[in-house]
Scaffold this motif. Structure first.
Motif: not given
Length: 234
Positions: A138-165
């Motif tokens: 079962f090949d699962c995969f999560t596309e990485c995304r970047s979300d802006y962090v309010p107050g920090a002035g930067r983006y953070e990469g996020r990966v889902g903990e329960d990926p889709l097959v």
């Protein structure tokens, strides 16, 4: 073992196989393994995965899972759990109905089939039968995304903990025959309009709509020009 991409991992794993079988004087076993690997084509084990999802999608875990099955068959890798043959038969019998064109998460796979025999790179679940008749992946995969962090002035990469097959691979005569794509996998492969050119398994009404849209598309010169420039089928 680390590799830059799936093709590099393929080469490293083949070299390791050759070394182990040379040291243990298992030339015939090595020939059997390499015979299995030849079934993936001239571009190696990574080839079908690259053709399926493109180079932008990492396939190292999938390639590693293919070799893991072969290492296990020769006794060089131990699996945490071997699935009872009767239970494994029930698992394989339900795969297409459960996964073809449907969205399923990793947690749902584990809830349905129990813990896997092996997990590769935290995203490919491998189920090995006790009779060694061929693994299911079962090949699962999560596309990485970047979300802006309010107050920090930067983006953070996020990966889902329960990926889709995105794909299920089962024992078959060849790679394509054993491949089942989920809805997520089909969208990754062909885009949101996947059903226009891959209508198999859809209800009759939706298949008819797809046929009509294909006819309209083929009659539109601008669409024909677009396909000739961008569609690998042209």
């Amino acid at each position: 073992m680390w590799a830059l991409d799936g093709q590099a991992l393929d080469r490293q794993a083949r070299g390791l196989f050759s070394d182990l079988c040379f040291l243990d004087e298992r030339d015939q076993d090595l020939d059997v393994v390499f015979g299995v690997l030849q079934g993936y084509g001239r571009l190696g084990v990574a080839g079908p995965f690259i053709a399926l999802f493109g180079t932008e999608h990492d396939c190292r875990a999938e390639v590693a899972s293919v070799f893991a099955e072969q290492f296990h068959a020769l006794g060089y890798l131990q699996a945490e759990r071997l699935v009872d043959p009767a239970e494994f038969k029930r698992l394989t019998a339900s795969l297409r109905e459960r996964f073809d064109g449907r969205d399923v998460r990793r947690s749902e796979v584990e809830a349905a089939y129990g813990s896997s025999s092996l997990v590769v790179d935290k995203r490919v679940l491998c189920y090995a039968p006790a009779d060694r008749s061929g693994w299911v992946f079962f090949d699962c995969f999560t596309e990485c995304r970047s979300d802006y962090v309010p107050g920090a002035g930067r983006y953070e990469g996020r990966v889902g903990e329960d990926p889709l097959v995105r794909a299920v691979r089962r024992p078959a005569t060849d790679f394509e025959a054993g491949l089942i794509l989920t809805l997520y996998g089909k969208v990754l492969r062909w885009g949101p309009g996947w059903w226009l050119h891959q209508p198999e398994g859809l209800p009759d009404e939706q298949r008819a709509i797809a046929a009509q849209l294909r006819h309209i598309e083929s009659a539109d010169p601008s669409q024909s020009l677009r396909r000739s420039r961008h569609d690998p089928r042209s």
